[in-house]
Design a protein around this motif. Sequence first.
Motif, PDB file in Angstrom:
ATOM      1  N   THR A   1       0.827  -1.204   0.000  1.00 55.02           N
ATOM      2  CA  THR A   1       0.000   0.000   0.000  1.00 55.02           C
ATOM      3  C   THR A   1       0.867   1.263   0.000  1.00 55.02           C
ATOM      4  O   THR A   1       0.529   2.252  -0.653  1.00 55.02           O
ATOM      5  N   SER A   2       1.994   1.216   0.713  1.00 56.88           N
ATOM      6  CA  SER A   2       2.908   2.364   0.690  1.00 56.88           C
ATOM      7  C   SER A   2       3.459   2.580  -0.712  1.00 56.88           C
ATOM      8  O   SER A   2       3.679   3.720  -1.135  1.00 56.88           O
ATOM      9  N   GLY A   3       3.676   1.498  -1.442  1.00 56.17           N
ATOM     10  CA  GLY A   3       4.161   1.628  -2.814  1.00 56.17           C
ATOM     11  C   GLY A   3       3.169   2.337  -3.702  1.00 56.17           C
ATOM     12  O   GLY A   3       3.548   3.133  -4.576  1.00 56.17           O
ATOM     13  N   ALA A   4       1.872   2.065  -3.502  1.00 53.03           N
ATOM     14  CA  ALA A   4       0.845   2.757  -4.288  1.00 53.03           C
ATOM     15  C   ALA A   4       0.858   4.254  -3.984  1.00 53.03           C
ATOM     16  O   ALA A   4       0.703   5.087  -4.888  1.00 53.03           O
ATOM     17  N   VAL A   5       1.048   4.597  -2.708  1.00 52.21           N
ATOM     18  CA  VAL A   5       1.139   6.009  -2.336  1.00 52.21           C
ATOM     19  C   VAL A   5       2.398   6.633  -2.929  1.00 52.21           C
ATOM     20  O   VAL A   5       2.382   7.778  -3.404  1.00 52.21           O
ATOM     21  N   THR A   6       3.495   5.882  -2.929  1.00 50.89           N
ATOM     22  CA  THR A   6       4.730   6.384  -3.529  1.00 50.89           C
ATOM     23  C   THR A   6       4.511   6.711  -5.001  1.00 50.89           C
ATOM     24  O   THR A   6       4.908   7.784  -5.477  1.00 50.89           O
ATOM     25  N   LEU A   7       3.871   5.802  -5.732  1.00 47.47           N
ATOM     26  CA  LEU A   7       3.600   6.060  -7.147  1.00 47.47           C
ATOM     27  C   LEU A   7       2.700   7.279  -7.298  1.00 47.47           C
ATOM     28  O   LEU A   7       2.931   8.128  -8.168  1.00 47.47           O
ATOM     29  N   ASN A   8       1.673   7.385  -6.459  1.00 46.04           N
ATOM     30  CA  ASN A   8       0.774   8.531  -6.510  1.00 46.04           C
ATOM     31  C   ASN A   8       1.525   9.836  -6.308  1.00 46.04           C
ATOM     32  O   ASN A   8       1.345  10.807  -7.054  1.00 46.04           O
ATOM     33  N   LEU A   9       2.398   9.878  -5.301  1.00 46.29           N
ATOM     34  CA  LEU A   9       3.126  11.102  -4.995  1.00 46.29           C
ATOM     35  C   LEU A   9       4.092  11.477  -6.115  1.00 46.29           C
ATOM     36  O   LEU A   9       4.219  12.652  -6.488  1.00 46.29           O
ATOM     37  N   ILE A  10       4.785  10.475  -6.669  1.00 47.84           N
ATOM     38  CA  ILE A  10       5.755  10.754  -7.728  1.00 47.84           C
ATOM     39  C   ILE A  10       5.049  11.207  -9.004  1.00 47.84           C
ATOM     40  O   ILE A  10       5.444  12.189  -9.643  1.00 47.84           O
ATOM     41  N   VAL A  11       3.973  10.496  -9.395  1.00 47.77           N
ATOM     42  CA  VAL A  11       3.224  10.898 -10.585  1.00 47.77           C
ATOM     43  C   VAL A  11       2.606  12.277 -10.377  1.00 47.77           C
ATOM     44  O   VAL A  11       2.633  13.129 -11.276  1.00 47.77           O
ATOM     45  N   TYR A  12       2.058  12.500  -9.193  1.00 44.70           N
ATOM     46  CA  TYR A  12       1.494  13.809  -8.847  1.00 44.70           C
ATOM     47  C   TYR A  12       2.526  14.911  -9.038  1.00 44.70           C
ATOM     48  O   TYR A  12       2.246  15.951  -9.647  1.00 44.70           O
ATOM     49  N   GLY A  13       3.732  14.672  -8.531  1.00 44.70           N
ATOM     50  CA  GLY A  13       4.764  15.687  -8.644  1.00 44.70           C
ATOM     51  C   GLY A  13       5.266  15.876 -10.058  1.00 44.70           C
ATOM     52  O   GLY A  13       5.433  17.006 -10.530  1.00 44.70           O
ATOM     53  N   LEU A  14       5.501  14.775 -10.778  1.00 48.37           N
ATOM     54  CA  LEU A  14       6.038  14.875 -12.145  1.00 48.37           C
ATOM     55  C   LEU A  14       5.011  15.429 -13.118  1.00 48.37           C
ATOM     56  O   LEU A  14       5.380  15.929 -14.185  1.00 48.37           O
ATOM     57  N   THR A  15       3.734  15.339 -12.771  1.00 49.84           N
ATOM     58  CA  THR A  15       2.709  15.942 -13.625  1.00 49.84           C
ATOM     59  C   THR A  15       2.789  17.459 -13.593  1.00 49.84           C
ATOM     60  O   THR A  15       2.484  18.130 -14.598  1.00 49.84           O
ATOM     61  N   ALA A  16       3.219  18.028 -12.463  1.00 47.65           N
ATOM     62  CA  ALA A  16       3.147  19.477 -12.251  1.00 47.65           C
ATOM     63  C   ALA A  16       3.841  20.307 -13.335  1.00 47.65           C
ATOM     64  O   ALA A  16       3.222  21.236 -13.872  1.00 47.65           O
ATOM     65  N   PRO A  17       5.115  20.039 -13.689  1.00 45.38           N
ATOM     66  CA  PRO A  17       5.737  20.904 -14.702  1.00 45.38           C
ATOM     67  C   PRO A  17       5.075  20.796 -16.065  1.00 45.38           C
ATOM     68  O   PRO A  17       4.960  21.793 -16.788  1.00 45.38           O
ATOM     69  N   PHE A  18       4.624  19.592 -16.438  1.00 50.37           N
ATOM     70  CA  PHE A  18       3.953  19.437 -17.726  1.00 50.37           C
ATOM     71  C   PHE A  18       2.565  20.068 -17.694  1.00 50.37           C
ATOM     72  O   PHE A  18       2.100  20.624 -18.695  1.00 50.37           O
ATOM     73  N   ALA A  19       1.904  20.000 -16.532  1.00 55.27           N
ATOM     74  CA  ALA A  19       0.619  20.686 -16.382  1.00 55.27           C
ATOM     75  C   ALA A  19       0.809  22.193 -16.492  1.00 55.27           C
ATOM     76  O   ALA A  19      -0.002  22.889 -17.113  1.00 55.27           O
ATOM     77  N   ALA A  20       1.889  22.711 -15.885  1.00 55.05           N
ATOM     78  CA  ALA A  20       2.161  24.149 -15.973  1.00 55.05           C
ATOM     79  C   ALA A  20       2.391  24.564 -17.421  1.00 55.05           C
ATOM     80  O   ALA A  20       1.874  25.594 -17.874  1.00 55.05           O
ATOM     81  N   ALA A  21       3.169  23.755 -18.146  1.00 54.04           N
ATOM     82  CA  ALA A  21       3.421  24.060 -19.563  1.00 54.04           C
ATOM     83  C   ALA A  21       2.122  23.974 -20.365  1.00 54.04           C
ATOM     84  O   ALA A  21       1.877  24.784 -21.265  1.00 54.04           O
ATOM     85  N   ALA A  22       1.274  22.977 -20.054  1.00 54.35           N
ATOM     86  CA  ALA A  22      -0.001  22.848 -20.753  1.00 54.35           C
ATOM     87  C   ALA A  22      -0.907  24.045 -20.464  1.00 54.35           C
ATOM     88  O   ALA A  22      -1.633  24.518 -21.348  1.00 54.35           O
ATOM     89  N   MET A  23      -0.864  24.551 -19.228  1.00 52.49           N
ATOM     90  CA  MET A  23      -1.662  25.725 -18.892  1.00 52.49           C
ATOM     91  C   MET A  23      -1.201  26.942 -19.685  1.00 52.49           C
ATOM     92  O   MET A  23      -2.017  27.765 -20.121  1.00 52.49           O
ATOM     93  N   GLU A  24       0.106  27.071 -19.867  1.00 55.51           N
ATOM     94  CA  GLU A  24       0.636  28.197 -20.648  1.00 55.51           C
ATOM     95  C   GLU A  24       0.241  28.074 -22.121  1.00 55.51           C
ATOM     96  O   GLU A  24      -0.032  29.066 -22.786  1.00 55.51           O
ATOM     97  N   ARG A  25       0.209  26.853 -22.626  1.00 48.79           N
ATOM     98  CA  ARG A  25      -0.038  26.625 -24.062  1.00 48.79           C
ATOM     99  C   ARG A  25      -1.521  26.486 -24.386  1.00 48.79           C
ATOM    100  O   ARG A  25      -1.996  27.022 -25.399  1.00 48.79           O
ATOM    101  N   LEU A  26      -2.280  25.763 -23.556  1.00 50.95           N
ATOM    102  CA  LEU A  26      -3.660  25.422 -23.880  1.00 50.95           C
ATOM    103  C   LEU A  26      -4.690  26.204 -23.078  1.00 50.95           C
ATOM    104  O   LEU A  26      -5.870  26.212 -23.443  1.00 50.95           O
TER     105      LEU A  26
END
Length: 430
Positions: free
Chosen positions: A50-75
């Motif tokens: 279960t901790s591994g699932a949270v780890t994946l959630n936290l890492i994906v959550y964090g790595l999404t942020a810069p691409f989401a920021a770029a998408a907000m600027e573009r789209l």
Amino acid sequence: MSIRVRSIHLAWIVAALTMLALVAGAAFRSTTGALFEPMETEFGWSRSGTSGAVTLNLIVYGLTAPFAAAAMERLGVKRVVLAGLGLTALGSGLTVFMTSLWQLWVLWGLFVGVGTGVMALVFGSIVANRWFVRHRGLVMGIFSGGNACGQLVFLPLIVALAEHEGWRAAALATALVAAAIIPFVARYFADSPHAVGLRPYGEEADNPVPVPAKPQVSPARLALRVLRESLARRPFWILLFTFWVCGWSTNGLIQTHFIPAAHDHGMPATTAAGLLALIGVFDLIGTVASGWLTDRFNPAMLLVCYYGLRGLSLVFVNSLLGPSIEPPLWVFIVFYGLDWVATVPPTAALCREHFGIERAGVVFGWVFASHMVGAGVAAATAGWLRETTGSYHPAWISAAVLCWLAAASLFWLRKAPVPQESRPSPNPVR
């Protein structure tokens, strides 16, 4: 839209909607940590699983942020946030049908990780930079406090719902709330003041803030280009490291493991969840105050104080936990709450000072990604240490040492030579 709605600048309406999305997104992401034990009991899953699932959630959550920021600027900000809310509702809703651990990893690790990553603090940073000149640090402090408050204040509700109605009811509730927010954002949110013919709040007519040019490249290329260019500069590495430690010592350690750690010492889960909720309440106070201080003092020195004191508090936490709540534990809860994400407004300000307003959103996105990677590593490491040693004490001490190293690293951060928002970025992204 008119310039004012009942004498309220539209910036404050947009800020209120941003706050709602940040609080809700943080609440959605906190659900899994609160549901560890009922899931493990029903399915026979291990704490490492279960901790591994949270780890994946936290890492994906964090790595999404810069691409989401770029998408907000573009789209556009609205489109991206609506997509994030929809993905979060879908991932959380499908959780009620899962029967295997890998499904938890996919639904909470990937679907909810990406969906809530769109509604991360980088979203708040973009709104604050676009809509505010006056009180920008204070607004970012409010956003930061609301985000952490959402992570923690809803935990008692989630735990209580899971205990009385089952963990599926708690997961379904988050899906319904995410879906309910969508029409409000669709109807009332605006991407920027210039898009609706307004000036940012507090902008002076004789000193206008430059309007960043819309990027002409894809969000992925924009995010990666900003990363590549930022990696050549010392401030970026320092901000990456310090925010990595921030994530380790908050989301990854306290938010994920405080409830099971307190339970190890005989404290009921509902009581521990209530203490986390109090941390969220005091965090709102501390982070708003940090935003106010960021508008007035050197943000790097504020961070030195925050990380140094946080490390000191972590040294004592293991000895404070027990079946009942003693006065020293109240001191820890109040202090840690005030310091929880007080680091966000100064860190966002340093991104703006050193990299310019045009790139601040994407740079902060990468810095925020390091925060969540640190949180993910801490969630897995603390779970492993607990299983290996039978105690969370090594996890508390290692986090304290990292906080002190983060404080020391900030003395290597030189002050930005010129105010970066007074002119466009020298290398605009096209």
